[in-house]
Design a protein around this motif. Sequence first.
Motif, PDB file in Angstrom:
ATOM      1  N   MET A   1       0.842  -1.207   0.000  1.00  0.00           N
ATOM      2  CA  MET A   1       0.000   0.000   0.000  1.00  0.00           C
ATOM      3  C   MET A   1       0.878   1.258   0.000  1.00  0.00           C
ATOM      4  SD  MET A   1      -3.245   0.547   2.533  1.00  0.00           S
ATOM      5  CE  MET A   1      -2.480   1.621   3.729  1.00  0.00           C
ATOM      6  N   CYS A   2       0.511   2.247  -0.802  1.00  0.00           N
ATOM      7  CA  CYS A   2       1.281   3.495  -0.860  1.00  0.00           C
ATOM      8  C   CYS A   2       1.141   4.259   0.455  1.00  0.00           C
ATOM      9  CB  CYS A   2       0.797   4.354  -2.027  1.00  0.00           C
ATOM     10  SG  CYS A   2       1.481   6.017  -2.014  1.00  0.00           S
ATOM     11  N   THR A   3       2.288   4.651   1.050  1.00  0.00           N
ATOM     12  CA  THR A   3       2.272   5.382   2.318  1.00  0.00           C
ATOM     13  C   THR A   3       1.690   6.781   2.154  1.00  0.00           C
ATOM     14  OG1 THR A   3       4.292   4.183   2.851  1.00  0.00           O
ATOM     15  CG2 THR A   3       3.718   5.988   4.306  1.00  0.00           C
ATOM     16  N   GLY A   4       1.754   7.304   0.935  1.00  0.00           N
ATOM     17  CA  GLY A   4       1.259   8.666   0.699  1.00  0.00           C
ATOM     18  C   GLY A   4      -0.244   8.731   0.537  1.00  0.00           C
ATOM     19  N   CYS A   5      -0.825   7.823  -0.280  1.00  0.00           N
ATOM     20  CA  CYS A   5      -2.249   7.949  -0.618  1.00  0.00           C
ATOM     21  C   CYS A   5      -3.057   6.691  -0.320  1.00  0.00           C
ATOM     22  CB  CYS A   5      -2.409   8.334  -2.091  1.00  0.00           C
ATOM     23  SG  CYS A   5      -1.915   7.017  -3.219  1.00  0.00           S
ATOM     24  N   GLY A   6      -2.395   5.603   0.063  1.00  0.00           N
ATOM     25  CA  GLY A   6      -3.135   4.393   0.425  1.00  0.00           C
ATOM     26  C   GLY A   6      -3.542   3.518  -0.743  1.00  0.00           C
ATOM     27  N   SER A   7      -3.183   3.911  -1.956  1.00  0.00           N
ATOM     28  CA  SER A   7      -3.566   3.082  -3.108  1.00  0.00           C
ATOM     29  C   SER A   7      -2.710   1.817  -3.164  1.00  0.00           C
ATOM     30  CB  SER A   7      -3.424   3.882  -4.410  1.00  0.00           C
ATOM     31  OG  SER A   7      -2.060   4.106  -4.680  1.00  0.00           O
ATOM     32  N   ASP A   8      -3.222   0.796  -3.839  1.00  0.00           N
ATOM     33  CA  ASP A   8      -2.490  -0.469  -3.942  1.00  0.00           C
ATOM     34  C   ASP A   8      -1.211  -0.281  -4.753  1.00  0.00           C
ATOM     35  OD1 ASP A   8      -4.233  -1.950  -2.460  1.00  0.00           O
ATOM     36  OD2 ASP A   8      -5.474  -2.531  -4.176  1.00  0.00           O
TER      37      ASP A   8
ATOM     38  N   LEU B   1       6.079   4.515  -1.967  1.00  0.00           N
ATOM     39  CA  LEU B   1       5.142   5.433  -2.600  1.00  0.00           C
ATOM     40  C   LEU B   1       4.794   4.987  -4.013  1.00  0.00           C
ATOM     41  CD1 LEU B   1       6.742   8.896  -1.698  1.00  0.00           C
ATOM     42  CD2 LEU B   1       4.782   7.803  -0.604  1.00  0.00           C
ATOM     43  N   CYS B   2       3.556   5.297  -4.443  1.00  0.00           N
ATOM     44  CA  CYS B   2       3.179   5.050  -5.831  1.00  0.00           C
ATOM     45  C   CYS B   2       3.808   6.140  -6.700  1.00  0.00           C
ATOM     46  CB  CYS B   2       1.656   5.048  -5.978  1.00  0.00           C
ATOM     47  SG  CYS B   2       0.883   6.657  -5.762  1.00  0.00           S
ATOM     48  N   LEU B   3       3.807   5.920  -7.995  1.00  0.00           N
ATOM     49  CA  LEU B   3       4.424   6.882  -8.911  1.00  0.00           C
ATOM     50  C   LEU B   3       3.761   8.251  -8.838  1.00  0.00           C
ATOM     51  CD1 LEU B   3       5.318   5.252 -12.351  1.00  0.00           C
ATOM     52  CD2 LEU B   3       6.780   6.575 -10.812  1.00  0.00           C
ATOM     53  N   LYS B   4       2.439   8.236  -8.666  1.00  0.00           N
ATOM     54  CA  LYS B   4       1.710   9.506  -8.608  1.00  0.00           C
ATOM     55  C   LYS B   4       2.208  10.331  -7.411  1.00  0.00           C
ATOM     56  CE  LYS B   4      -3.035  11.166  -7.983  1.00  0.00           C
ATOM     57  NZ  LYS B   4      -3.015  11.321  -6.509  1.00  0.00           N
ATOM     58  N   CYS B   5       2.356   9.687  -6.249  1.00  0.00           N
ATOM     59  CA  CYS B   5       2.830  10.403  -5.059  1.00  0.00           C
ATOM     60  C   CYS B   5       4.284  10.851  -5.223  1.00  0.00           C
ATOM     61  CB  CYS B   5       2.668   9.540  -3.812  1.00  0.00           C
ATOM     62  SG  CYS B   5       0.957   9.477  -3.225  1.00  0.00           S
ATOM     63  N   VAL B   6       5.123  10.001  -5.795  1.00  0.00           N
ATOM     64  CA  VAL B   6       6.520  10.397  -6.032  1.00  0.00           C
ATOM     65  C   VAL B   6       6.561  11.651  -6.904  1.00  0.00           C
ATOM     66  CG1 VAL B   6       8.680   9.748  -7.193  1.00  0.00           C
ATOM     67  CG2 VAL B   6       7.516   8.099  -5.728  1.00  0.00           C
TER      68      VAL B   6
HETATM   69 ZN   LIG Z   1       0.388   7.233  -3.560  1.00  0.00          ZN
END
Ligand SMILES: [Zn+2]
Length: 215
Positions: free
Chosen positions: A1-8, A16-21
């Motif tokens: 799970m992404c620590t920034g937004c919670g998405s898988d 972090l997911c790419l979007k959050c990075v």
């Molecule tokens: Zn994220």
Amino acid sequence: MCTGCGSDLVDDDNLLCLKCVNELPQTNFALHASNPVEKIFWGRLNLIAAMSEFYFSKGSVVQTLIHEFKYKGNKDVGLYLGAMMGSSMASTERFDNIDALIPLPLFADKEFKRGFNQATILCSGIGEVMNIPVIKNVVVRKRFTQTQTKKHRSERWENVEGSFEINNPAAIQGKHILLVDDVVTTGATLEACGAEILNIANTKLSIATLAFASK
Ligand SMILES: [Zn+2]
């Protein structure tokens, strides 16, 4: 799970997911002299260089990450963020020749309660990337006693932030120290601590914080 937004996350090794990075508000201060963090200390501390990795804003991914790390004790997040700071500093000559990292100390009782000093964890992340040792327990933070508080009432930080003491000057003498903290706002605490470090013979000082919050 992404620590920034919670998405898988496809790959759970990433925090972090790419979007959050991509949304991380990078300052690029490490690359530039006379950046806003350096300006905070103009006329207050004689610094070699200073940087903050991110702009701090409420509700941002950066705030979520700091919260995870500082208040929920997720040390992996701190190491990850410290490594990002280290990579930024390693990419420029401005932070060459640093001999040791010093985390801005917490009051001992506060660190005991939290179980760790968040700045020490950032230092570990930075040190790993830049291959620089972390010096712990050389700078001590003390609360002013009542009599001292009365004597120095003019300076706000002396009341709220206490004072800093170097208990082993030989450990930092002649060294270029990078002083590290999580967020810089007014710079008063870093200034108080940095001034004590610069009081030791032949030290040089630089400063790095994870985030920069404008006043
Ligand atoms: Zn994220």
